[in-house]
Design a protein around this motif. Structure first.
Motif, PDB file in Angstrom:
ATOM      1  N   SER B  40      30.771 -21.012  40.691  1.00 53.35           N
ATOM      2  CA  SER B  40      28.575 -20.609  40.387  1.00 53.35           C
ATOM      3  C   SER B  40      27.924 -19.744  41.351  1.00 53.35           C
ATOM      4  N   ALA B  41      27.097 -18.442  41.186  1.00 53.22           N
ATOM      5  CA  ALA B  41      26.903 -17.954  42.126  1.00 53.22           C
ATOM      6  C   ALA B  41      25.099 -17.424  40.838  1.00 53.22           C
ATOM      7  N   LEU B  42      24.177 -16.344  41.446  1.00 52.03           N
ATOM      8  CA  LEU B  42      23.682 -15.929  41.001  1.00 52.03           C
ATOM      9  C   LEU B  42      22.715 -15.018  42.318  1.00 52.03           C
ATOM     10  N   LEU B  43      23.058 -13.505  41.318  1.00 57.81           N
ATOM     11  CA  LEU B  43      23.241 -12.004  41.682  1.00 57.81           C
ATOM     12  C   LEU B  43      21.906 -12.435  41.589  1.00 57.81           C
ATOM     13  N   GLY B  44      20.633 -12.009  42.539  1.00 53.18           N
ATOM     14  CA  GLY B  44      18.836 -10.822  42.289  1.00 53.18           C
ATOM     15  C   GLY B  44      19.386  -9.131  42.411  1.00 53.18           C
ATOM     16  N   SER B  45      18.852  -8.894  42.009  1.00 55.65           N
ATOM     17  CA  SER B  45      19.143  -7.174  41.701  1.00 55.65           C
ATOM     18  C   SER B  45      18.043  -5.704  41.914  1.00 55.65           C
ATOM     19  N   ILE B  46      17.796  -5.377  42.390  1.00 60.52           N
ATOM     20  CA  ILE B  46      16.152  -4.522  42.036  1.00 60.52           C
ATOM     21  C   ILE B  46      16.932  -3.012  42.780  1.00 60.52           C
ATOM     22  N   THR B  47      16.638  -2.133  41.511  1.00 58.34           N
ATOM     23  CA  THR B  47      17.236  -1.077  41.847  1.00 58.34           C
ATOM     24  C   THR B  47      15.647   0.088  42.237  1.00 58.34           C
ATOM     25  N   PHE B  48      15.898   1.105  42.938  1.00 58.58           N
ATOM     26  CA  PHE B  48      15.145   1.962  43.871  1.00 58.58           C
ATOM     27  C   PHE B  48      15.723   3.561  43.104  1.00 58.58           C
ATOM     28  N   THR B  49      14.131   4.123  43.182  1.00 62.57           N
ATOM     29  CA  THR B  49      14.479   5.646  43.255  1.00 62.57           C
ATOM     30  C   THR B  49      13.439   6.962  43.848  1.00 62.57           C
ATOM     31  N   GLY B  50      14.102   7.876  44.031  1.00 64.09           N
ATOM     32  CA  GLY B  50      13.471   8.692  44.962  1.00 64.09           C
ATOM     33  C   GLY B  50      13.941   9.503  45.894  1.00 64.09           C
ATOM     34  N   ASP B  51      14.133   9.842  47.006  1.00 65.19           N
ATOM     35  CA  ASP B  51      14.421  10.954  48.098  1.00 65.19           C
ATOM     36  C   ASP B  51      16.220  10.254  47.462  1.00 65.19           C
ATOM     37  N   ILE B  52      15.993   8.940  47.842  1.00 65.44           N
ATOM     38  CA  ILE B  52      17.414   8.455  47.725  1.00 65.44           C
ATOM     39  C   ILE B  52      17.663   7.492  46.997  1.00 65.44           C
ATOM     40  N   GLU B  53      18.528   6.735  45.820  1.00 67.94           N
ATOM     41  CA  GLU B  53      18.507   6.243  44.693  1.00 67.94           C
ATOM     42  C   GLU B  53      19.606   5.130  44.756  1.00 67.94           C
ATOM     43  N   GLY B  54      19.175   3.948  43.818  1.00 66.52           N
ATOM     44  CA  GLY B  54      20.164   2.912  44.133  1.00 66.52           C
ATOM     45  C   GLY B  54      19.827   1.363  43.621  1.00 66.52           C
ATOM     46  N   CYS B  55      20.216   0.378  44.387  1.00 66.44           N
ATOM     47  CA  CYS B  55      20.086  -1.032  44.698  1.00 66.44           C
ATOM     48  C   CYS B  55      20.158  -1.464  45.703  1.00 66.44           C
ATOM     49  N   LEU B  56      19.099  -3.267  45.736  1.00 64.29           N
ATOM     50  CA  LEU B  56      19.690  -3.929  46.662  1.00 64.29           C
ATOM     51  C   LEU B  56      20.227  -5.195  45.927  1.00 64.29           C
ATOM     52  N   THR B  57      20.566  -6.196  46.282  1.00 64.13           N
ATOM     53  CA  THR B  57      21.323  -7.401  45.869  1.00 64.13           C
ATOM     54  C   THR B  57      21.504  -8.711  46.838  1.00 64.13           C
ATOM     55  N   VAL B  58      21.261  -9.840  46.215  1.00 61.44           N
ATOM     56  CA  VAL B  58      21.087 -10.979  47.180  1.00 61.44           C
ATOM     57  C   VAL B  58      22.356 -11.744  46.027  1.00 61.44           C
ATOM     58  N   CYS B  59      23.017 -11.810  46.566  1.00 61.36           N
ATOM     59  CA  CYS B  59      24.040 -12.733  45.802  1.00 61.36           C
ATOM     60  C   CYS B  59      24.053 -13.860  46.669  1.00 61.36           C
ATOM     61  N   CYS B  60      23.989 -15.524  46.108  1.00 64.61           N
ATOM     62  CA  CYS B  60      24.536 -16.749  46.796  1.00 64.61           C
ATOM     63  C   CYS B  60      24.905 -17.648  46.031  1.00 64.61           C
ATOM     64  N   SER B  61      25.020 -18.627  46.681  1.00 64.12           N
ATOM     65  CA  SER B  61      25.653 -19.687  45.088  1.00 64.12           C
ATOM     66  C   SER B  61      24.660 -20.538  44.645  1.00 64.12           C
ATOM     67  N   TYR B  62      24.538 -21.078  43.729  1.00 66.08           N
ATOM     68  CA  TYR B  62      23.493 -21.984  42.964  1.00 66.08           C
ATOM     69  C   TYR B  62      23.039 -22.748  44.031  1.00 66.08           C
ATOM     70  N   ASP B  63      23.906 -24.027  44.631  1.00 65.41           N
ATOM     71  CA  ASP B  63      23.446 -24.555  45.595  1.00 65.41           C
ATOM     72  C   ASP B  63      22.123 -24.013  46.835  1.00 65.41           C
ATOM     73  N   CYS B  64      21.934 -22.243  46.887  1.00 62.52           N
ATOM     74  CA  CYS B  64      21.683 -21.984  47.861  1.00 62.52           C
ATOM     75  C   CYS B  64      20.231 -21.183  47.368  1.00 62.52           C
ATOM     76  N   ALA B  65      20.560 -20.911  46.035  1.00 63.41           N
ATOM     77  CA  ALA B  65      19.717 -20.804  45.378  1.00 63.41           C
ATOM     78  C   ALA B  65      18.324 -21.602  45.749  1.00 63.41           C
ATOM     79  N   LYS B  66      19.084 -22.946  44.836  1.00 64.45           N
ATOM     80  CA  LYS B  66      17.705 -24.053  44.980  1.00 64.45           C
ATOM     81  C   LYS B  66      17.492 -24.732  46.319  1.00 64.45           C
ATOM     82  N   THR B  67      17.791 -24.587  47.074  1.00 65.54           N
ATOM     83  CA  THR B  67      17.741 -24.435  48.380  1.00 65.54           C
ATOM     84  C   THR B  67      16.466 -23.666  49.061  1.00 65.54           C
ATOM     85  N   ILE B  68      16.389 -21.945  48.512  1.00 65.45           N
ATOM     86  CA  ILE B  68      15.053 -21.055  49.057  1.00 65.45           C
ATOM     87  C   ILE B  68      14.082 -21.322  48.409  1.00 65.45           C
ATOM     88  N   ALA B  69      14.520 -22.026  47.011  1.00 65.13           N
ATOM     89  CA  ALA B  69      13.750 -21.888  45.909  1.00 65.13           C
ATOM     90  C   ALA B  69      12.987 -23.511  46.431  1.00 65.13           C
TER      91      ALA B  69
END
Lengths: 125, 157
Positions: B40-69
């Motif tokens: 079971s994992a969480l995927l945090g995502s944020i998109t961007f636009t401009g001269d370049i466009e795309g998205c950045l994601t952070v994916c980690c297990s729920y336990d890892c996310a809990k440690t981060i929090a």
């Protein structure tokens, strides 16, 4: 005299981090730190409360931080309220722009507790 | 198109700054290209636009996310709600893109970012379709593993 604070961020986690950082810093603030999830809610809180300092995110759904600053500065009763922006935006144009809109200070995320303390200190007297 | 090496270095440096400053955690690159976060994992995502466009994601297990929090909020495990754990992953994505943005500003030009979002599930991956460049960095965050992925393309294409 303890200062009254309002923290504005769409992320409840970030509001909690900022509040915790302020509590840990050696600053004289009122026991209750007000919170709002976007600019509109922040304007409502300003209307119903006496707030000395607002710490506000820029990139928020609903009313963003830049719009909030402009709107808040249109209301005479907020003239003495200090507004400090806290954002991941670090471009000079953004920082200069939001200060021109009426913000009094700017903190870039990620931040250390010392950065918050240093930015708030001039407004605590 | 900006070199992938430039983005990869900026992504890792930005991640180190975010985790060390806000969570007092160390980030070390892990040589596991293509690594998929299991369970079971969480995927945090944020998109961007401009001269370049795309998205950045952070994916980690729920336990890892809990440690981060826990580190981010200075809280105990049992004090955290699920919403706070999810929210923390979104904030990491937000701050990571902010740090990356400041490092690539001179070459990538102005970028506008979205509000971060977080989804949960298993074997989570993100895609930007054909023609997108991908930089994926698996890292060890203290004892946990996470994956940062940057997908981008020239906005004029």
């Amino acid at each position: 005299m303890a200062k009254s604070l309002l923290v504005v961020d769409d992320s409840a986690t970030m509001r909690k981090i900022i509040t915790r950082t302020i509590r840990k810093a050696d600053l004289s603030v009122e026991d209750e730190i007000l919170e709002a999830g976007d600019g509109s809610e922040a304007l409502e809180k300003l209307e119903g409360n006496s707030v000395d300092i607002v710490l506000c995110d820029i990139n928020m759904p609903g009313m963003d931080g830049r719009t909030f600053v402009k709107e808040a500065r249109q209301i005479p009763s907020n003239a003495n309220t200090k507004i400090i922006m806290i954002s991941t935006e670090s471009a000079d144009e953004v920082i200069d722009g939001v200060k021109a809109d009426g913000a009094n200070g700017y903190v870039t995320k990620p931040f250390t507790p010392e950065t918050i303390q240093k930015e708030l200190a001039p407004f605590m007297e | 198109m900006i070199g992938q090496e430039t983005f990869a270095d900026a992504l890792l440096d930005g991640a180190k700054e975010v985790f060390e400053t806000m969570m007092f955690m160390t980030v070390e690159p892990c040589d596991e290209a293509g690594h998929v976060i299991g369970g079971s994992a969480l995927l945090g995502s944020i998109t961007f636009t401009g001269d370049i466009e795309g998205c950045l994601t952070v994916c980690c297990s729920y336990d890892c996310a809990k440690t981060i929090a826990v580190n981010m909020l200075g809280a105990e495990d049992e004090e955290l709600s699920e919403d706070e754990v999810v929210d923390a992953v979104g904030e990491v994505a937000n701050m990571l893109l902010g740090s990356l943005k400041s490092r690539i500003a001179e070459t990538a030009g102005e970028i506008q970012v979205s509000i971060p979002s977080v989804v949960s599930g298993t074997e989570l991956v993100n895609s930007l379709g054909e023609g997108a460049a991908e930089i994926s960095q698996v890292v060890n965050i203290d004892e946990e593993t996470a994956r940062f992925t940057l997908l981008y393309r020239d906005a004029k294409v």
